[in-house]
Design a protein around this motif. Structure first.
Motif, PDB file in Angstrom:
ATOM      1  N   PRO A  92      48.802  31.067  71.839  1.00  0.00           N
ATOM      2  CA  PRO A  92      49.751  31.109  70.811  1.00  0.00           C
ATOM      3  C   PRO A  92      50.378  32.549  70.302  1.00  0.00           C
ATOM      4  CG  PRO A  92      47.875  29.878  70.471  1.00  0.00           C
ATOM      5  CD  PRO A  92      47.459  30.639  71.677  1.00  0.00           C
ATOM      6  N   VAL A  93      51.387  32.573  70.308  1.00  0.00           N
ATOM      7  CA  VAL A  93      52.049  33.863  69.955  1.00  0.00           C
ATOM      8  C   VAL A  93      53.147  33.540  68.808  1.00  0.00           C
ATOM      9  CG1 VAL A  93      53.688  35.917  70.699  1.00  0.00           C
ATOM     10  CG2 VAL A  93      52.010  34.802  72.238  1.00  0.00           C
ATOM     11  N   TYR A  94      53.005  34.281  67.578  1.00  0.00           N
ATOM     12  CA  TYR A  94      53.596  34.141  66.401  1.00  0.00           C
ATOM     13  C   TYR A  94      54.468  35.436  66.188  1.00  0.00           C
ATOM     14  CZ  TYR A  94      50.507  30.178  65.162  1.00  0.00           C
ATOM     15  OH  TYR A  94      49.938  29.093  65.093  1.00  0.00           O
ATOM     16  N   ALA A  95      55.648  35.007  65.707  1.00  0.00           N
ATOM     17  CA  ALA A  95      56.737  36.144  65.171  1.00  0.00           C
ATOM     18  C   ALA A  95      56.239  36.503  63.779  1.00  0.00           C
ATOM     19  CB  ALA A  95      57.974  35.372  65.581  1.00  0.00           C
ATOM     20  N   CYS A  97      45.064  33.892  68.368  1.00  0.00           N
ATOM     21  CA  CYS A  97      46.410  34.218  68.541  1.00  0.00           C
ATOM     22  C   CYS A  97      47.227  35.347  68.932  1.00  0.00           C
ATOM     23  CB  CYS A  97      47.331  33.598  67.692  1.00  0.00           C
ATOM     24  SG  CYS A  97      47.539  34.791  65.978  1.00  0.00           S
ATOM     25  N   LYS A  98      48.347  35.846  69.353  1.00  0.00           N
ATOM     26  CA  LYS A  98      48.900  37.163  69.458  1.00  0.00           C
ATOM     27  C   LYS A  98      49.821  37.222  68.203  1.00  0.00           C
ATOM     28  CE  LYS A  98      47.448  38.398  73.989  1.00  0.00           C
ATOM     29  NZ  LYS A  98      46.495  39.546  73.626  1.00  0.00           N
ATOM     30  N   VAL A  99      50.281  38.501  67.804  1.00  0.00           N
ATOM     31  CA  VAL A  99      51.391  38.461  66.716  1.00  0.00           C
ATOM     32  C   VAL A  99      52.246  39.580  67.255  1.00  0.00           C
ATOM     33  CG1 VAL A  99      51.762  39.225  64.310  1.00  0.00           C
ATOM     34  CG2 VAL A  99      49.710  37.936  64.796  1.00  0.00           C
ATOM     35  N   VAL A 100      53.697  39.094  67.007  1.00  0.00           N
ATOM     36  CA  VAL A 100      54.762  40.081  67.507  1.00  0.00           C
ATOM     37  C   VAL A 100      55.657  40.456  66.301  1.00  0.00           C
ATOM     38  CG1 VAL A 100      56.693  40.448  68.802  1.00  0.00           C
ATOM     39  CG2 VAL A 100      54.744  39.089  69.905  1.00  0.00           C
ATOM     40  N   GLN A 154      62.252  28.076  70.559  1.00  0.00           N
ATOM     41  CA  GLN A 154      62.951  27.952  71.758  1.00  0.00           C
ATOM     42  C   GLN A 154      62.751  28.921  72.788  1.00  0.00           C
ATOM     43  OE1 GLN A 154      66.949  26.324  72.186  1.00  0.00           O
ATOM     44  NE2 GLN A 154      66.314  24.847  70.489  1.00  0.00           N
ATOM     45  N   LEU A 155      62.124  30.240  72.244  1.00  0.00           N
ATOM     46  CA  LEU A 155      61.908  31.179  73.025  1.00  0.00           C
ATOM     47  C   LEU A 155      60.339  31.322  73.671  1.00  0.00           C
ATOM     48  CD1 LEU A 155      63.300  34.493  71.066  1.00  0.00           C
ATOM     49  CD2 LEU A 155      64.204  33.561  73.235  1.00  0.00           C
ATOM     50  N   GLY A 156      59.771  30.466  72.727  1.00  0.00           N
ATOM     51  CA  GLY A 156      58.295  30.165  73.071  1.00  0.00           C
ATOM     52  C   GLY A 156      57.243  30.780  72.237  1.00  0.00           C
ATOM     53  N   PHE A 157      57.726  31.017  71.140  1.00  0.00           N
ATOM     54  CA  PHE A 157      56.804  31.672  69.813  1.00  0.00           C
ATOM     55  C   PHE A 157      56.155  30.188  69.158  1.00  0.00           C
ATOM     56  CE2 PHE A 157      59.562  35.262  70.128  1.00  0.00           C
ATOM     57  CZ  PHE A 157      58.540  36.123  70.085  1.00  0.00           C
ATOM     58  N   ALA A 158      54.951  30.285  69.000  1.00  0.00           N
ATOM     59  CA  ALA A 158      54.380  28.980  68.236  1.00  0.00           C
ATOM     60  C   ALA A 158      54.861  28.896  66.881  1.00  0.00           C
ATOM     61  CB  ALA A 158      52.786  29.443  68.143  1.00  0.00           C
ATOM     62  N   ASP A 159      55.259  29.877  66.211  1.00  0.00           N
ATOM     63  CA  ASP A 159      55.713  29.776  64.609  1.00  0.00           C
ATOM     64  C   ASP A 159      56.201  31.202  64.234  1.00  0.00           C
ATOM     65  OD1 ASP A 159      56.929  28.569  62.506  1.00  0.00           O
ATOM     66  OD2 ASP A 159      54.704  27.749  61.911  1.00  0.00           O
ATOM     67  N   ILE A 160      56.829  31.125  63.233  1.00  0.00           N
ATOM     68  CA  ILE A 160      56.987  32.575  62.628  1.00  0.00           C
ATOM     69  C   ILE A 160      56.640  32.499  61.151  1.00  0.00           C
ATOM     70  CG2 ILE A 160      59.174  32.780  64.060  1.00  0.00           C
ATOM     71  CD1 ILE A 160      61.097  31.769  61.747  1.00  0.00           C
ATOM     72  N   VAL A 161      56.252  33.796  60.791  1.00  0.00           N
ATOM     73  CA  VAL A 161      56.202  33.950  59.346  1.00  0.00           C
ATOM     74  C   VAL A 161      56.992  35.145  58.742  1.00  0.00           C
ATOM     75  CG1 VAL A 161      54.072  34.792  57.765  1.00  0.00           C
ATOM     76  CG2 VAL A 161      53.755  33.158  59.629  1.00  0.00           C
ATOM     77  N   GLU A 162      57.649  35.256  57.712  1.00  0.00           N
ATOM     78  CA  GLU A 162      58.244  36.255  57.014  1.00  0.00           C
ATOM     79  C   GLU A 162      57.311  37.499  56.760  1.00  0.00           C
ATOM     80  OE1 GLU A 162      62.140  35.980  54.125  1.00  0.00           O
ATOM     81  OE2 GLU A 162      60.806  34.049  54.031  1.00  0.00           O
ATOM     82  N   VAL A 163      57.590  38.541  56.965  1.00  0.00           N
ATOM     83  CA  VAL A 163      56.841  39.755  56.419  1.00  0.00           C
ATOM     84  C   VAL A 163      57.016  40.352  55.178  1.00  0.00           C
ATOM     85  CG1 VAL A 163      56.508  42.130  57.148  1.00  0.00           C
ATOM     86  CG2 VAL A 163      57.076  40.755  58.973  1.00  0.00           C
ATOM     87  N   ALA A 164      58.105  39.418  54.484  1.00  0.00           N
ATOM     88  CA  ALA A 164      58.377  39.731  53.173  1.00  0.00           C
ATOM     89  C   ALA A 164      57.118  39.080  52.393  1.00  0.00           C
ATOM     90  CB  ALA A 164      59.233  38.891  52.709  1.00  0.00           C
ATOM     91  N   VAL A 165      56.222  37.960  53.034  1.00  0.00           N
ATOM     92  CA  VAL A 165      54.832  37.698  52.444  1.00  0.00           C
ATOM     93  C   VAL A 165      54.083  38.908  52.328  1.00  0.00           C
ATOM     94  CG1 VAL A 165      52.825  36.149  53.120  1.00  0.00           C
ATOM     95  CG2 VAL A 165      55.337  35.206  53.105  1.00  0.00           C
ATOM     96  N   GLY A 166      54.046  39.509  53.547  1.00  0.00           N
ATOM     97  CA  GLY A 166      53.043  40.707  53.508  1.00  0.00           C
ATOM     98  C   GLY A 166      53.559  41.717  52.602  1.00  0.00           C
ATOM     99  N   ALA A 167      54.880  41.779  52.238  1.00  0.00           N
ATOM    100  CA  ALA A 167      55.501  42.919  51.408  1.00  0.00           C
ATOM    101  C   ALA A 167      55.120  42.418  50.037  1.00  0.00           C
ATOM    102  CB  ALA A 167      56.912  42.755  51.546  1.00  0.00           C
ATOM    103  N   ASP A 168      55.139  40.980  49.631  1.00  0.00           N
ATOM    104  CA  ASP A 168      54.502  40.832  48.043  1.00  0.00           C
ATOM    105  C   ASP A 168      53.172  41.371  47.907  1.00  0.00           C
ATOM    106  OD1 ASP A 168      56.831  39.409  47.413  1.00  0.00           O
ATOM    107  OD2 ASP A 168      55.907  37.648  48.231  1.00  0.00           O
ATOM    108  N   LEU A 169      52.206  41.203  48.888  1.00  0.00           N
ATOM    109  CA  LEU A 169      50.753  41.647  49.008  1.00  0.00           C
ATOM    110  C   LEU A 169      50.797  43.194  48.731  1.00  0.00           C
ATOM    111  CD1 LEU A 169      49.262  39.095  51.334  1.00  0.00           C
ATOM    112  CD2 LEU A 169      49.403  38.946  49.017  1.00  0.00           C
ATOM    113  N   CYS A 170      51.645  43.720  49.760  1.00  0.00           N
ATOM    114  CA  CYS A 170      51.545  45.250  49.789  1.00  0.00           C
ATOM    115  C   CYS A 170      51.964  45.854  48.388  1.00  0.00           C
ATOM    116  CB  CYS A 170      52.441  45.907  50.715  1.00  0.00           C
ATOM    117  SG  CYS A 170      52.857  47.500  50.738  1.00  0.00           S
ATOM    118  N   THR A 171      53.084  45.128  47.571  1.00  0.00           N
ATOM    119  CA  THR A 171      53.489  45.511  46.402  1.00  0.00           C
ATOM    120  C   THR A 171      52.506  45.361  45.125  1.00  0.00           C
ATOM    121  OG1 THR A 171      55.738  44.544  46.713  1.00  0.00           O
ATOM    122  CG2 THR A 171      55.251  44.657  44.414  1.00  0.00           C
ATOM    123  N   ILE A 172      51.804  44.391  45.235  1.00  0.00           N
ATOM    124  CA  ILE A 172      50.427  44.205  44.564  1.00  0.00           C
ATOM    125  C   ILE A 172      49.601  45.343  44.602  1.00  0.00           C
ATOM    126  CG2 ILE A 172      48.413  42.906  43.713  1.00  0.00           C
ATOM    127  CD1 ILE A 172      50.390  40.349  44.643  1.00  0.00           C
TER     128      ILE A 172
END
Length: 505
Positions: free
Chosen positions: A231-234, A338-341, A259-277
């Motif tokens: 599973p490769v996540y974007a 999984c792998k993360v791109v 359709q490119l084959g990624f298992a799913d995507i996650v917004e890095v803005a989620v990590g930005a929220d954590l970085c902010t805190i």
């Protein structure tokens, strides 16, 4: 001058290279057929862009190699364009420095730092250019100004004094765009990168009008990882909005990536929220009791520049993990094995992800431009994709990390919620030259007590080397997305309870 947002011949060739590399990886088989690709990208027998069709294909060959992550070949010995390709057809990280490379025979050997009298010279009677020159470098020949390069000190006084703006300063575009002065000349007058100074921001790449500079890519390896069944996540950076054209809306992005084959995507803005805190907590704990100021951590080129050029200030850069790393860790905690791109606007993120301590969090980095090549290779038509709602529960402040001033604004908003009485002073800079000045002033005590934000690219991440849209247009679309966000501040993040677990250093 930057060409982002302008579809030039250089961009066209880059896109064809990324598309063909992606297509070859998706199709699999015998990769020695890479030898045919330069003839597909540059067809016919008449040159389109340069003086020779053979030169055009030779440059494309090197671009193909770099897009696969292979090194440039030596110009002094024969080696097939396919050399090393089978070893690169793996679902693992494949990265050898240097990241940013100059294809020497594509370099125009541009004049560097030279004052030049143009045909606009009117041979005026006053010739103020001659009068103001402190070195007597200007003479009047047949009524027109001439500059003696051996005497000229490039002070620019003649340029300022000319009433017709007939004198110009010729600068090598890549060198002018480099905020850390890492580009000089080799013995043949071609551009040369000093890798001791280079921070891999990629501004030289997007400012070279001859397309002579390129960075290494991992398209090939990402597609092999997808094909391996793992599973490769974007993890998609906040700057993605609008980068893939108007038909690929945020609501359609998940399906496009699947359709490119990624298992799913996650917004890095989620990590930005954590970085902010995390940065807000660091600021409250450290400034001014333990350190005079704190600088943000999320831009890798800014952080690398600070460490290289201002080592005494390096401890004052926040130790918070970047949004990319926090998002990668979040995905891997939820999906073990999984792998993360990371997909973003930034060349320097490729360098950040290659660091030993981060390799386990982020497996690959692709730019938006490289992903466009994957979409083209797959023949995905965005207008036909279904919309499936929002991407994640990221806040407006997290999504604002994409634009200059956005990181500092998010951190200040967070601090105000934590300690409403605390007054926060902020200074920010965009572009490495201005960032250097910011730190130089901080070194002199000008910004004691401040939160400093540095962004290596003009406009922030939306001006990164891997973007497809102009920074101004992209910023407008980011702002619209921020307004639509249900959550406004980082502390509203549903993931904040996981921060301590993710942020273990």
């Amino acid at each position: 001058m930057s060409f982002r947002g302008v579809y030039t011949n250089v961009v066209e060739v880059r896109q064809k290279v990324f598309t063909e590399v992606a297509r070859m990886a998706f199709e699999g088989g015998d990769y020695s057929r890479i030898i045919d690709l330069p003839y597909k990208i540059i067809p016919g027998e008449v040159a389109t862009y340069r003086e020779s069709v053979f030169l055009e294909r030779a440059i494309v060959e090197e671009r193909l190699r770099l897009a696969i992550g292979l090194p440039l070949r030596s110009m002094t010995e024969h080696a097939p364009v396919s050399k090393g390709i089978e070893e690169s057809a793996i679902a693992e990280k494949y990265y050898d420095p240097p990241l940013v490379n100059i294809i020497k025979f594509a370099c125009h050997s541009c004049p560097d730092d030279e004052m030049k009298v143009t045909d606009a010279c009117q041979g005026c009677l006053a010739h103020p250019c001659k009068e103001v020159c402190p070195k007597g470098a200007i003479s009047i020949v047949n009524g027109r100004s001439q500059i003696d390069a051996s005497k000229c000190i490039k002070c620019g006084k003649c340029m300022s004094a000319c009433p017709y703006h007939a004198i110009m300063k010729m600068e090598r575009p890549c060198a002018a765009a480099c905020g850390v002065d890492a580009i000089g000349s080799d013995r043949l007058g071609r551009a040369k990168i000093d890798y001791e100074k280079c921070v891999s921001c990629g501004m030289c790449m997007v400012n070279c009008p001859f397309g002579a500079i390129a960075d290494k890519g991992q398209i090939f390896q990402v597609i092999h990882a997808i094909k391996s069944g793992t599973p490769v996540y974007a993890a998609v950076a906040p700057a993605f909005v609008g980068q893939f054209g108007r038909d690929l809306t945020p609501e359609r992005l998940r399906e496009a990536m699947r359709q490119l084959g990624f298992a799913d995507i996650v917004e890095v803005a989620v990590g930005a929220d954590l970085c902010t805190i995390q940065e807000a907590q660091d600021f409250l704990e450290e400034v001014p009791e333990k350190q005079p100021f704190m600088a943000t951590s999320c831009c890798p080129a800014w952080a690398a520049m600070a460490r290289k050029m201002f080592p005494d200030l390096a401890p004052y850069i926040s130790m918070a993990l970047t949004p990319m790393v926090l998002t990668g860790r979040l995905i891997k905690k939820e999906h073990p094995g999984c792998k993360v791109v990371f997909i973003g606007p930034c060349a320097a993120k490729k360098l950040e992800a290659s660091r030993q301590e981060i390799r386990s969090d982020i497996d690959f980095v692709l730019t938006f431009e490289e992903v466009v090549g994957m979409f083209t290779a797959k023949g995905i038509h965005f207008e036909q994709l279904p919309s499936d709602g929002t991407l994640s529960e990221a806040s407006a402040d997290g999504r604002g990390f994409a634009v200059s001033g956005g990181v500092a604004s998010a951190v200040v908003n967070c601090i105000k919620e934590m300690e409403p009485e605390r007054e926060i002073k902020v200074a920010n800079a965009e572009g490495l030259r201005d960032c250097r000045q910011l730190l130089s002033d901080a070194q002199k005590g000008k910004y004691d007590g401040y939160l400093l934000e540095g962004m290596a690219c003009p406009g922030g991440c939306v001006g990164g080397a891997g973007t497809m849209q102009g920074p101004t247009k992209a910023k407008g679309q980011i702002v619209l997305t921020m307004k639509k966000s249900k959550r406004k501040k980082a502390l509203e993040s549903t993931y904040k309870d996981k921060l301590d677990l993710l942020a273990e250093r």
